[in-house]
Design an enzyme around this catalytic site. Structure first.
Site, PDB file in Angstrom:
ATOM      1  N   ASP A  67     -56.694   1.848  97.732  1.00 10.56           N
ATOM      2  CA  ASP A  67     -56.331   1.683  96.441  1.00 10.56           C
ATOM      3  C   ASP A  67     -57.286   2.204  95.386  1.00 10.56           C
ATOM      4  OD1 ASP A  67     -57.812  -0.703  97.010  1.00 10.56           O
ATOM      5  OD2 ASP A  67     -55.841  -1.898  96.892  1.00 10.56           O
ATOM      6  N   ASN A 136     -51.751 -14.179  96.761  1.00  8.49           N
ATOM      7  CA  ASN A 136     -50.472 -14.013  96.692  1.00  8.49           C
ATOM      8  C   ASN A 136     -50.011 -13.221  97.988  1.00  8.49           C
ATOM      9  OD1 ASN A 136     -51.190 -11.467  95.986  1.00  8.49           O
ATOM     10  ND2 ASN A 136     -50.117 -11.405  94.208  1.00  8.49           N
TER      11      ASN A 136
HETATM   12  C1  F6R Z   1     -58.565  -3.934  98.122  1.00 10.64           C
HETATM   13  C2  F6R Z   1     -57.434  -4.466  98.276  1.00 10.64           C
HETATM   14  C3  F6R Z   1     -56.740  -5.956  98.131  1.00 10.64           C
HETATM   15  C4  F6R Z   1     -58.045  -7.034  98.509  1.00 10.64           C
HETATM   16  C5  F6R Z   1     -57.322  -8.241  98.135  1.00 10.64           C
HETATM   17  C6  F6R Z   1     -58.423  -9.277  98.549  1.00 10.64           C
HETATM   18  O1  F6R Z   1     -58.576  -2.692  98.551  1.00 10.64           O
HETATM   19  O2  F6R Z   1     -56.647  -3.720  98.818  1.00 10.64           O
HETATM   20  O3  F6R Z   1     -55.898  -5.973  98.814  1.00 10.64           O
HETATM   21  O4  F6R Z   1     -58.217  -6.653  99.796  1.00 10.64           O
HETATM   22  O5  F6R Z   1     -57.153  -8.523  96.774  1.00 10.64           O
HETATM   23  O6  F6R Z   1     -59.542  -9.227  97.467  1.00 10.64           O
HETATM   24  P1  F6R Z   1     -60.986 -10.101  97.916  1.00 10.64           P
HETATM   25  O7  F6R Z   1     -61.482  -9.548  99.169  1.00 10.64           O
HETATM   26  O8  F6R Z   1     -61.972  -9.617  96.807  1.00 10.64           O
HETATM   27  O9  F6R Z   1     -60.573 -11.514  98.025  1.00 10.64           O
END
Ligand code: F6R
Length: 276
Positions: A67, A136
């Site tokens: 993303d 979430n």
């Molecule tokens: C980022 C992504 C998101 C993160 C998720 C957790 O490329 O795809 O799904 O993996 O928001 O983010 P962190 O690791 O910062 O808690």
């Protein structure tokens, strides 16, 4: 689904890096699906170390990121383009032309999304997809109530995600409201998936992903239906899982393999047997 519970974030990162490195030793021209965020930072640091110490080769690797925020330039330190170069690409021998990250400032967004999915397909599909998970239970930026059949598309970020990601920005208002994300279908087409999570704030999402019923308001729960998923979680992220799972899946230095646990699900009238 196989679950590995580690003692710490560091151990989670080492295990994940070993799986990615193993993938590259087995198939040097692997197509990797990559995630950003704080969770995989340690895994990337380990991969850089393995590249620098024993020459783990990225020269034939093709990567596709999950993303990108809409509206941030590549030079913006909060863009995922910037993140990936800072944590991995600038330190290994991956070819720039083999790096793919959705363009967050496209002229035609719909075209950009279609092009991204076509390119993944043209490269033979994703061999190994790395995922983090939102509080979430989002994966990629597929927020609750996503359509499971979605391919790469524009998403509106949830308030909860904006709040969670505000820690990377100076002000909460600076967090973009939209992103481009691979869809659940794109993710589910990956041949192998590893899902990483660390910390108590991910425990509920991990419970829903592994043990809850498969439903769009917990997007990660769809992973129960993928044939080859390894979930690597530290003990805090695993803290809400039933004891029997934790007992069997905790890494035990003297015991090679965690035991296998199965669970039945009934989804829209179909029985499904999942290996936990
Ligand atoms: C980022 C992504 C998101 C993160 C998720 C957790 O490329 O795809 O799904 O993996 O928001 O983010 P962190 O690791 O910062 O808690």
């Amino acid at each position: 689904m196989r679950i590995i519970v580690t003692d710490s974030y560091e151990e989670m990162s080492t295990v994940a890096a070993r799986i990615v490195a193993g993938q590259l030793y087995l198939k040097p021209n692997s197509v990797l699906g990559l995630a950003t965020g704080s969770t995989p930072e340690g895994m990337y640091a380990n991969l850089v170390k393995v590249h620098q110490s024993v020459g783990l080769d990225f020269s034939e690797v093709i990567s596709f990121n999950l993303d990108e925020y809409i509206g941030l330039d590549k030079e913006n330190e909060q863009s995922y383009y910037y993140f990936m170069h800072k944590h991995l690409f600038d330190h290994v021998n991956i070819k720039p032309e083999n790096i793919h990250i959705p363009n967050g400032n496209p002229e035609n967004l719909e075209e950009e999304c279609k092009k991204y999915d076509k390119l993944i397909e043209a490269k033979g599909g994703i061999d190994l997809q790395v995922l983090g998970i939102g509080q979430n239970a989002h994966i990629g930026f597929n927020e609750p109530d996503i359509k499971f059949e979605a391919t790469t598309h524009k998403v509106k970020l949830d308030e909860e995600t904006i709040k969670a990601n505000a820690r990377f920005f100076e002000h909460e208002e600076d967090v973009p409201k939209y992103a481009i994300s691979m869809g659940i279908k794109t993710i589910m087409l990956a041949k192998k998936i590893i899902l990483l999570a660390s910390g108590k704030n991910k425990a509920e999402a991990i419970y829903k992903a592994i043990y809850g019923s498969v439903r769009p308001d917990a997007p990660a729960s769809i992973l129960q239906l993928h044939q080859d998923v390894v979930v690597i979680v530290d003990k805090d992220a695993a803290s809400l899982l039933p004891e029997k799972i934790k007992r069997f899946c905790k890494i035990n230095k003297n015991q090679e393999q965690p035991s296998r646990i199965y669970k039945f699900y009934i989804i829209e009238g179909c029985f499904l047997l999942c290996q936990l």
